[in-house]
Structure formats: C-alpha cells, structure tokens
Design an enzyme around this catalytic site. Structure first.
Site, PDB file in Angstrom:
ATOM      1  N   ARG A 146       0.829  -1.219   0.000  1.00  9.07           N
ATOM      2  CA  ARG A 146       0.000   0.000   0.000  1.00  9.07           C
ATOM      3  C   ARG A 146       0.865   1.272   0.000  1.00  9.07           C
ATOM      4  NH1 ARG A 146      -3.720  -0.339   4.931  1.00  9.07           N
ATOM      5  NH2 ARG A 146      -1.911  -1.375   5.811  1.00  9.07           N
ATOM      6  N   GLU A 147       1.942   1.229  -0.771  1.00  8.30           N
ATOM      7  CA  GLU A 147       2.854   2.370  -0.817  1.00  8.30           C
ATOM      8  C   GLU A 147       2.164   3.632  -1.332  1.00  8.30           C
ATOM      9  OE1 GLU A 147       5.473  -1.310  -1.734  1.00  8.30           O
ATOM     10  OE2 GLU A 147       3.400  -0.645  -2.046  1.00  8.30           O
ATOM     11  N   LYS A 163      -1.054   4.459  -1.152  1.00  9.39           N
ATOM     12  CA  LYS A 163      -1.941   4.958  -0.087  1.00  9.39           C
ATOM     13  C   LYS A 163      -1.148   5.801   0.907  1.00  9.39           C
ATOM     14  CE  LYS A 163      -4.315   3.274   4.053  1.00  9.39           C
ATOM     15  NZ  LYS A 163      -5.603   3.982   3.964  1.00  9.39           N
ATOM     16  N   GLY A 217     -22.518   5.616  12.421  1.00 11.91           N
ATOM     17  CA  GLY A 217     -21.993   4.531  13.263  1.00 11.91           C
ATOM     18  C   GLY A 217     -20.571   4.722  13.731  1.00 11.91           C
ATOM     19  N   SER A 218     -19.631   4.742  12.805  1.00 16.68           N
ATOM     20  CA  SER A 218     -18.223   4.806  13.209  1.00 16.68           C
ATOM     21  C   SER A 218     -17.790   6.238  13.466  1.00 16.68           C
ATOM     22  CB  SER A 218     -17.339   4.183  12.129  1.00 16.68           C
ATOM     23  OG  SER A 218     -17.482   4.882  10.904  1.00 16.68           O
ATOM     24  N   ARG A 244      -8.178   4.883  -0.153  1.00 21.80           N
ATOM     25  CA  ARG A 244      -8.955   4.002   0.721  1.00 21.80           C
ATOM     26  C   ARG A 244      -8.838   2.554   0.239  1.00 21.80           C
ATOM     27  NH1 ARG A 244     -11.250   1.911   5.168  1.00 21.80           N
ATOM     28  NH2 ARG A 244     -13.459   1.460   5.015  1.00 21.80           N
ATOM     29  N   ASP A 294     -39.816  -2.942   0.204  1.00 24.06           N
ATOM     30  CA  ASP A 294     -40.041  -4.347   0.565  1.00 24.06           C
ATOM     31  C   ASP A 294     -39.143  -4.797   1.718  1.00 24.06           C
ATOM     32  OD1 ASP A 294     -41.960  -4.562  -1.396  1.00 24.06           O
ATOM     33  OD2 ASP A 294     -40.645  -5.532  -2.863  1.00 24.06           O
ATOM     34  N   HIS A 329     -16.598  12.097   2.850  1.00 29.77           N
ATOM     35  CA  HIS A 329     -15.433  11.690   2.072  1.00 29.77           C
ATOM     36  C   HIS A 329     -14.519  12.873   1.767  1.00 29.77           C
ATOM     37  CE1 HIS A 329     -18.420   8.503   1.350  1.00 29.77           C
ATOM     38  NE2 HIS A 329     -17.375   7.723   1.372  1.00 29.77           N
TER      39      HIS A 329
END
Length: 762
Positions: A17-18, A20, A439-440, A522, A663, A701
């Site tokens: 992951r360089e 990133k 949530g997070s 990500r 539904d 984001h």
C-alpha cells in the site's frame, strides 16, 4: 512457440500500500508532491516488471492512477467543472476528487457492480474540451525505457459518457461528437510513440441492457477511431457480464480485437460465430479478475477448447476476465493463513502465472512444458481437488438450520410499519429531525495501535479492553456535549465493517495483506468466505451494552447486513451466492435477538453494498432482489415491534430500486446524498415512501467542514421533499476515515443547524 497472454489491467496501490501511504502523507502536508511522483514511478516500473517476468505479453500502461481512472479521463479531455477552473495541476486533481476548503468534491459512485468507486464526470454543452495527453505519453515512454512495450488503456468514449452526468440536464450522449475529436487527436499523438501501438478502450457499459440509440453510436465512433492511424491496433474490452449486442456491432468495425469476459458473462459464447466471421482477435477472459480462488486450469482449458471450435487458435489470446485491480497484490506476505486455505488462493501476481501457464498449455501443449511448469500444473489440479472435498467447507448444523428456514413462507416482522413506528415513537420519544450519526467515529492512531498490539499479543486483553472503553467513553461524552440525540459507541474495536463480523463467524478466513482499492487511498481487506457460516457466540452485545450503560440517551446497536457482508467479501464459488447470504442472515438474526434481550432499542443493520450487488442485466435482477430482500428480512425477523430497525445504503441511484427498498421494510433508512444534492430523495416522495429517512446532510469523504448555514440550506431542501416528521439528520456515511477535529466541528454545526431549523419551523 506461441504464447498469447493478456492482462486487462493491474492493481496500482502497491504490494505494501505504498501509494496509499504517500498520498495520505501528502494530503497531511508531511511530504511534497515530488515524493508522490517518485513513489508512483517506482510502483509503475515494479508492476510492469512483475508482469513481464511472469511472461505476460500484453501489459498495460495508463492503468495506473493517483486516484481514479475516470477522473484521469476528465483531465485528459479537460472535462473540468467550472468551480475548479481556477486550480491547476495536483491541486486541481485532488480537489476534484476530495473537495477543498471552499469547494465541494465531485460525486463518487460504484464502478458497475464492484466495490470500487469512481469519480462521476460533470458535463455540460458549454464545456470546451481539449487534449491533455501528458500522463499517457509519459507512462508509455517510462515503460519503453525499461524495454517494455505496453498497450495503452483508455476509458472508451461511450462508457465515459454513460458514467457521466449532465449538469445542464441534457443527455450525455449528445456530447459524443464533442469528445470524439479529442479521442482522435489523442490517437494521433500516440501514433508518434512507436511503429505499432496497441490501444485498449475499456467499454464495460456495453455489458448493460443498452437501448438501440446507444448501440447505434458504437459503429460510427469506432469506425472513426480506427481510421486515425494504421499503426494503431484498437482493442475494445468489456467485462463483468456478456456484451452480445455490442459485439455484434463491433465485429463490423475495423477494431483489431475484442475482449470478452467468459466467467461473469458466460453468454458471450453466443457471440463467437460473429467474431469468427470477422477474423478479429478474441481476448478471452478466463482467469478471474474479481475473486481470489486458484484457477481451475483444467476447466479453463476446456473453456478455451470449446471457444477454439469456433475461433481460430491464431486469433485467440488468453486473458484475465477484467482488471486485476479488484484482487489483492500477492500471496507472498500471507504468513498466518491456514496452509490448507492458502493453497486454494491466487492473488494478482499469482494470476499472472496462471494466465501464462494456461496460455502455454493451450497453444503449445503439455509436452512442451518445463519441469517447473509441469509441477505447477500438478499442484493446481491437486489444490482444486482438495478444496472441493475438504472437511473445512461443510457444516451439518448450518444445513439443518437452512432446512428449517426453507420451510418458512413469510419472513416479515410482526406488525405493519404504521403499528411499529407508533409504538417506537412512544417508547423512544425522539423529536422530528432527530440527529444521529451512521456509526463509526474517527479511528485514531492510538486506537489502531491498541487493536494491532492486542492482535499481536503485545498487550494484555485487560489493557486492550481498557483502551477501547476509554475511547467509547470519550466518544459518548463528545456526543452528549454536542447534543446528538441518538448515539453510537464509535466502533473502536472494529477494523472494518465486514471483517469485524467475519472474524467472529465460522466459515470465514482472513489475510494479512489482502488489500484492494475502494477509492483514492482508501483500501479494504475483504475476508474470504470458504465454508458454511455460523455464529458461535454474540459479536457486539458486550460493547453496545457497555456503551448504553454510560448514557441515558438511546444507543444504537450496529450490525452489517447479510448482503453487504456477502458483497464485500471474496465469496466461495462452489454454491450459489444466495445460499451463502441466507447463512449469514441467520447469524445476524441471532445477534439482533441477543441485542434486544440486552435492552438495546434501536439496531442498525447496514446494507451499504445492497445496490452494488445488482446484476448488470435486467433479466437477472428479479432473482437477486428476491433473495437479497428475503435475507434482510430473515436477518431482522427476530426484532420485536418496539425494536426500531435502521439500515444504511451507500452511493446508489434509488429510482429503479425504491420498491425493493420498501419491501425490505426497515423502519428508518439513511442514505448518502450529500454529493448529489436533493435528487436522490425526490424518488422517496414520488412513490409515497412511508418509512423514515436520514439523508446525509454533509459529505464525509471530504475533509472540509460545512458551515451551519450550509447545513441549514441542505435541511431546508430536504424539507421541500419530505415532512419533518419523516426525516432524520445525519452525516452521509460513517466517520471512520475522518480526523477528530473536522468531525467534531462538522457535527457541532449539524446539531446547531437542526436547532435553528426547529426554531424556525416551530
């Protein structure tokens, strides 16, 4: 001896992951853009070399991107929205993707039915397109200096328009004649690079149900592109489904080759006769670019043999089914996987070897294999046999529960929505425009370190629990200070919303380095579903009940739904996906029952990936919807009337699935709408949607903090569509990837905006 091996595209994030790491360092202002360019250059050279050393003949350039290939195409064509026109170079590029302090980012959505996100181009009749071919030309030259002559990957013009939106409300395809000259100009530039150039136009939109108008664009467009230069050999590649209709048109153009997916588009076999008559090259996608299981070489050779009954062998090229972008980089670093399971796997680098070996056997025969290649073939046959017959895969207890479930005809919860919501509002006593989050909360370096240290056994369980509970305490304290109304515990114990649950379910395996790109920097590390699934014990109850004990406000229980767990995992391919989803649904149902017995009154079952699992062909949609809705209902079937069920869905177009969402019968649905304005919400009003809705009022984001006034404007727009009694107010997704500083200020602004709106509308 003939070896025809082809890879549609290759991962770009790096084996460790360089990319990133350097991007996030650059965005944090800890390094320069020159550092980013150096890492990118090193990665490209390394990736080309891997493919060359593996014996791949057709290696790509321009499949690499610093963020997204569709965004790169916007830069290529100068398709730049007005709000970014005053920016240049990397500031322009990353602002389009991520926004900046004063400008909202471009919309982002899923790449067909994958978990990769692309940046949605914004087009207008006023746009002035012009060529910027610097990136493409430089990459080709970089590879050539290494002695590697690449094919050049480009998003095709029809797919580019199909993936775009018109900000002036027109039809994107009206712009084809404006962008085609830019593509022609590009090919003229590429012609100068070599005596012979292969250009791969990616046209995955051809696998969808295209109307006659779109199909009618294919021949004139590719007639024009192929006429630019005799030195350029044009390949049109499709993937993820069959493209029979488009192929029947392409065979009547001068394209050199057509790439088809024979794994996810088995119906492509019906197009072989037309391709044969045209005498074009067929790039046959038979090594899975979307999953991690070792190729069954014997089966692949049988497929190729069947194809060669119609297509001359001289016109056949063995390929990955799609870009390997969707699979992890290499098995080399997987040191902790159970040996038996690891032997069943193949990542991107291993798939290169498979493509090469299949090609050698198919074109040259087994007798011409070298000793190592013969050994590799024997290992492949043995691995596939052992996986099929392994005791790890089958669980009699799971099958018994499935048989019981199969005897049910109705999975609906007790009571209608109207009955449930009346009871829930009496018990929960929340206000109109109730505020919450998805949530997070931000995962700090300290939280990640504690989790990692506990996993590596360098800290005790007591210390780990203390660290996590301290975070939860701080998270709750902030939410109470902020005056949020429905709280969450922040999920510090969770590495990923799917991996966390998979780690506690039987039938899942996990990698150390199985990262794939989701968007930009990500990355996600999907678990592997290799066998029957069950829940040995409660997965979230201790954490949620601890959090509830720290506040008098309502605490949401947070779960991931069965369809999302399925769609965000690498899934076993020996039984139907619908059966695997059902097994997960039963496990989630058990968890919901335990949560409500522990006193948790609101439970969110996220189906973030519900839409992305949709088949690309209409005739296959109904079957998917039937079992996907069935399994959400199975998952929540244990919830009592007074237990409020929330769900969350990520970037999606809801117009075509709103009835399916109804539904599902969740009490509250939260959706990502911040980048797309109010358009997504209008369908809820149009169909008379009765359940409650939490449209995202700001984009998580992007690092920018929206002001109180900005959020008030957004809420007022929501109130034009749905009444306040039906609306919840929340960010558009989880806050895990954000920093605490921006998170706190954004939520404070959100709550203040709601207070002011309530006062104005009182």
């Amino acid at each position: 001896m003939s070896v025809n091996s082809y890879v549609v595209g290759f991962p770009r994030i790096g084996e460790q992951r360089e990319l990133k790491k350097v991007l996030e360092s650059f965005w944090a202002k800890d390094c320069s853009f020159d550092d980013v360019k150096k890492v990118a250059s090193d990665l490209k050279k390394r990736h080309w070399k891997y493919q060359k050393d593996a014996g791949i003949e057709f290696i790509s350039s321009n499949d690499f991107s610093l963020y997204d290939n569709v965004l790169d195409t916007c830069i290529l064509l100068n398709a730049i929205p007005k709000r970014f026109k005053n920016l240049k170079n990397e500031e322009l590029y990353f602002s389009m993707a991520r926004g900046n302090d004063s400008t909202v980012a471009m919309e982002m959505t899923k790449w067909f039915n994958t978990n990769y996100h692309y940046i949605v181009p914004e087009l207008s009749l006023e746009d002035e397109y012009k060529l910027n071919a610097t990136k493409i030309v430089e990459e080709y030259k970089e590879a050539k200096e290494l002695g590697i002559k690449t094919k050049i990957n480009i998003i095709g013009p029809i797919t580019f328009l199909a993936l775009s939106k018109r900000v002036d409300r027109g039809d994107t395809f009206e712009l084809l004649n404006k962008i085609l000259p830019i593509y022609e100009e590009l090919l003229k530039e590429l012609e100068k690079l070599d005596d012979e150039i292969f250009v791969q136009f990616d046209e995955p939109t051809f696998v969808k149900d295209n109307d006659s108008k779109i199909l009618s664009l294919i021949k004139p467009a590719y007639d024009r592109l192929c006429e630019v230069s005799k030195n350029i050999k044009v390949v049109v590649t499709t993937y993820f489904e069959h493209s029979i209709e488009a192929t029947k048109v392409l065979v009547n153009t001068p394209v050199w080759g057509i790439g088809l997916d024979f794994l996810y588009g088995e119906e492509n076999i019906q197009a072989l006769e037309d391709i044969s008559k045209s005498n074009k090259k067929l790039i046959a996608g038979i090594v899975d670019g979307r999953n991690i299981w070792k190729n069954d070489i014997q089966t692949s050779l049988e497929k190729l043999s069947n194809i060669s009954k119609t297509i001359d062998k001289d016109n056949l090229i063995v390929s990955s089914s799609c870009s390997l972008l969707h699979t992890p980089f290499t098995l080399k670093y997987e040191e902790k996987l159970q040996d038996e399971i690891k032997d069943w796997l193949s990542y991107s680098c291993e798939k290169l070897e498979e493509i090469n070996l299949i090609s050698k056997i198919f074109f040259n025969g087994v007798d011409n294999l070298k000793e190592k290649e013969l050994l590799d073939l024997e290992k492949n046959i043995k691995s596939n046999f052992e996986r099929k017959h392994s005791n790890l895969i089958h669980d009699e207890n799971v099958q018994k529960r499935i048989n019981v479930i199969n005897s049910f005809e109705n999975f609906s919860r007790d009571g209608s929505f109207q009955e449930r919501i009346k009871l829930q509002k009496e018990i929960l006593k929340y206000k109109d425009l109730a505020t919450t989050t998805i949530g997070s909360f931000p995962q700090t370096p300290e939280v990640r370190k504690s989790r990692r240290d506990f996993k590596n056994a360098t800290i005790s369980k007591e210390q780990y629990l203390k660290d996590m509970k301290n975070y939860i305490d701080e998270c709750i304290a902030f939410q109470e200070d902020c005056d949020l109304e429905v709280l969450v515990h922040g999920e510090p114990e969770r590495n990923d919303m799917v991996e966390y649950f998979g780690e506690q379910l039987k039938g899942f395996a996990f990698s150390q380095n199985g990262w794939v790109q989701s968007y930009g920097s990500r990355c996600v590390k999907p678990p592997f579903i290799f066998g029957d699934i069950s829940r040995p014990k409660a997965m979230t109850v201790d954490w949620i009940t601890y959090a509830q004990s720290k506040t008098k406000k309502i605490m949401k229980g947070m779960l991931t739904g069965p369809v999302t767990i399925l769609n965000w995992s690498f899934v076993r391919d020996d039984i139907p996906r619908s059966e695997i989803s059902k097994q997960i649904a039963i496990a989630i149902s058990d968890e919901i029952d335990d949560l409500q017995k522990a006193g948790i009154k609101i439970i969110q079952v996220d189906e973030a990936a519900f839409k992305e699992g949709y088949p690309l062909r209409n005739e296959k949609i109904k079957d998917y919807e039937n079992w996907a809705v069935r399994d959400f209902k199975i998952a929540v079937s244990s919830a009592k009337k007074e237990t409020q069920i929330h769900t969350h869905m990520c970037y999606s177009e809801f117009n075509d699935i709103i009835k399916t969402i109804e539904d599902m019968d969740a009490d509250v649905i939260s959706i990502e709408t911040a980048r797309s304005g109010n358009e997504l919400l209008k369908i809820f009003k149009k169909v008379g949607y009765k359940q409650e809705v939490g449209p995202g009022v700001y984009d998580i984001h992007s690092p920018r903090v929206p002001s109180v006034e900005e959020m008030k404007t957004q809420i007022k727009l929501l109130l034009k569509v749905l009444p306040k009694e039906q609306l919840w107010i929340n960010p558009d997704c989880g806050l895990k990837t954000r920093k605490w500083k921006e998170t706190k200020q954004s939520l404070l602004n959100m709550v203040e905006a709601v207070k002011q709106i309530r006062a104005e509308y009182r």
